[in-house]
Design an enzyme around this catalytic site. Structure first.
Site, PDB file in Angstrom:
ATOM      1  N   ASP A   8      13.997 116.818   5.886  1.00  0.00           N
ATOM      2  CA  ASP A   8      14.109 117.909   6.857  1.00  0.00           C
ATOM      3  C   ASP A   8      14.776 117.411   8.140  1.00  0.00           C
ATOM      4  OD1 ASP A   8      12.693 119.417   5.052  1.00  0.00           O
ATOM      5  OD2 ASP A   8      10.766 119.077   6.038  1.00  0.00           O
TER       6      ASP A   8
HETATM    7  N1  URA Z   1       8.406 116.638   2.653  1.00  0.00           N
HETATM    8  C1  URA Z   1       8.642 117.424   3.716  1.00  0.00           C
HETATM    9  O1  URA Z   1       7.882 118.344   3.993  1.00  0.00           O
HETATM   10  N2  URA Z   1       9.743 117.177   4.451  1.00  0.00           N
HETATM   11  C2  URA Z   1      10.587 116.164   4.190  1.00  0.00           C
HETATM   12  O2  URA Z   1      11.563 115.988   4.916  1.00  0.00           O
HETATM   13  C3  URA Z   1      10.326 115.338   3.088  1.00  0.00           C
HETATM   14  C4  URA Z   1       9.221 115.597   2.321  1.00  0.00           C
END
Ligand code: URA
Length: 259
Positions: free
Chosen positions: A106
């Site tokens: 993310d």
């Molecule tokens: N899980 C998440 O919620 N975000 C990420 O970036 C990676 C794994």
């Protein structure tokens, strides 16, 4: 890639020095397409020839493997009009080698991302069939409850009915833990802790397979990796071994909450 000297190729792609490599060659440890080569100055083409050291394939040629420590605000894409991409973390000479991020974090997640032009390796890393473990350091808004360990191990069902594979978790202190996932569903860690009634304040990917993000690599930093580390990306060590290494490597993160 053009032809290069075998000793240079091996010294660039392993932890051996040029003189170590010369000894390895003399001892018959190196083969090209199945034929033992003892001459250091022998020219090889890594794109078309299979080079092995003690029987292990040495990756090379035009396949590149770069790890980056993704900072916040940067996205795992090759181009974007609005946000900085992980490709833009690379020096100019590496930006036009068809590299792409093997997997997504993310925008606000930090940590280890592999950039490669090796589609086969990226597929192995990401395919749920291979179950390559991904380790995250999690900072929670609320207290870590002991029953999370069993619930995550049993496999959570998210609010929308999505079923998660079993995940391992180790509590570090009241609001920090390490979680290990064997799949990569959309916002999975955040949604898992939401399903447990908590909230993820920050997420940092500390390791993939048994390859740790080097703690000395600053946010935004990148480095090329070679055979030894590429193999680690696909290798699953035991959860407790990786947790110990992560805790040692990231103790400053746990104190400061940011790498
Ligand atoms: N899980 C998440 O919620 N975000 C990420 O970036 C990676 C794994």
């Amino acid at each position: 890639m053009a032809e290069i000297r075998l000793d240079k190729f091996l010294a660039d792609r392993t932890s051996y020095s040029r003189s170590d490599v010369r000894n390895l060659l003399k001892n018959g440890a190196v083969s090209a397409d199945g034929r033992i080569i003892t001459e250091a100055k022998q020219k090889i083409n890594p794109d078309t020839q299979e080079i092995r050291l003690y029987g292990k394939k040495i990756h090379g040629g035009s396949l590149l493997y770069i790890i980056v420590n993704k900072p916040q605000g940067c996205i795992c894409a090759t181009e974007d009009k609005k946000h900085k991409t992980v490709l833009e973390l690379l020096p100019e000479e590496l930006r036009h080698k068809d590299l792409f991020p093997a997997g997504r974090l993310d925008i606000d997640t930090t940590g280890l991302v592999l950039l490669t032009n090796d589609g086969q390796l990226a597929h192995q890393m990401l395919s749920p069939r291979h179950h390559v473990p991904k380790y995250y350091l999690v900072t929670l808004a609320e207290k870590f409850e002991e029953d999370y360990i069993q619930k995550l191990s049993d496999g959570l069902v998210l609010a929308d009915g999505t079923e998660c594979l079993s995940a391992q978790v180790q509590k570090l202190d009241d609001t920090h833990c390490i979680i290990c996932l064997h799949e990569g569903k959309y916002h999975e860690v955040k949604r898992m802790f939401a399903a447990l009634g908590n909230h993820v304040n920050h997420l940092h990917r500390a390791a993939v397979g048994s390859l740790l993000l080097p703690p000395e690599l600053p946010p935004g930093g990148c480095m090329e990796i070679f055979t030894k580390d590429i193999e680690k990306l696909l290798k699953a060590d035991s959860f407790s071994v990786l947790c110990k290494q992560i805790i040692l490597a990231f103790s400053s993160y746990l104190i400061n909450d940011r790498p």
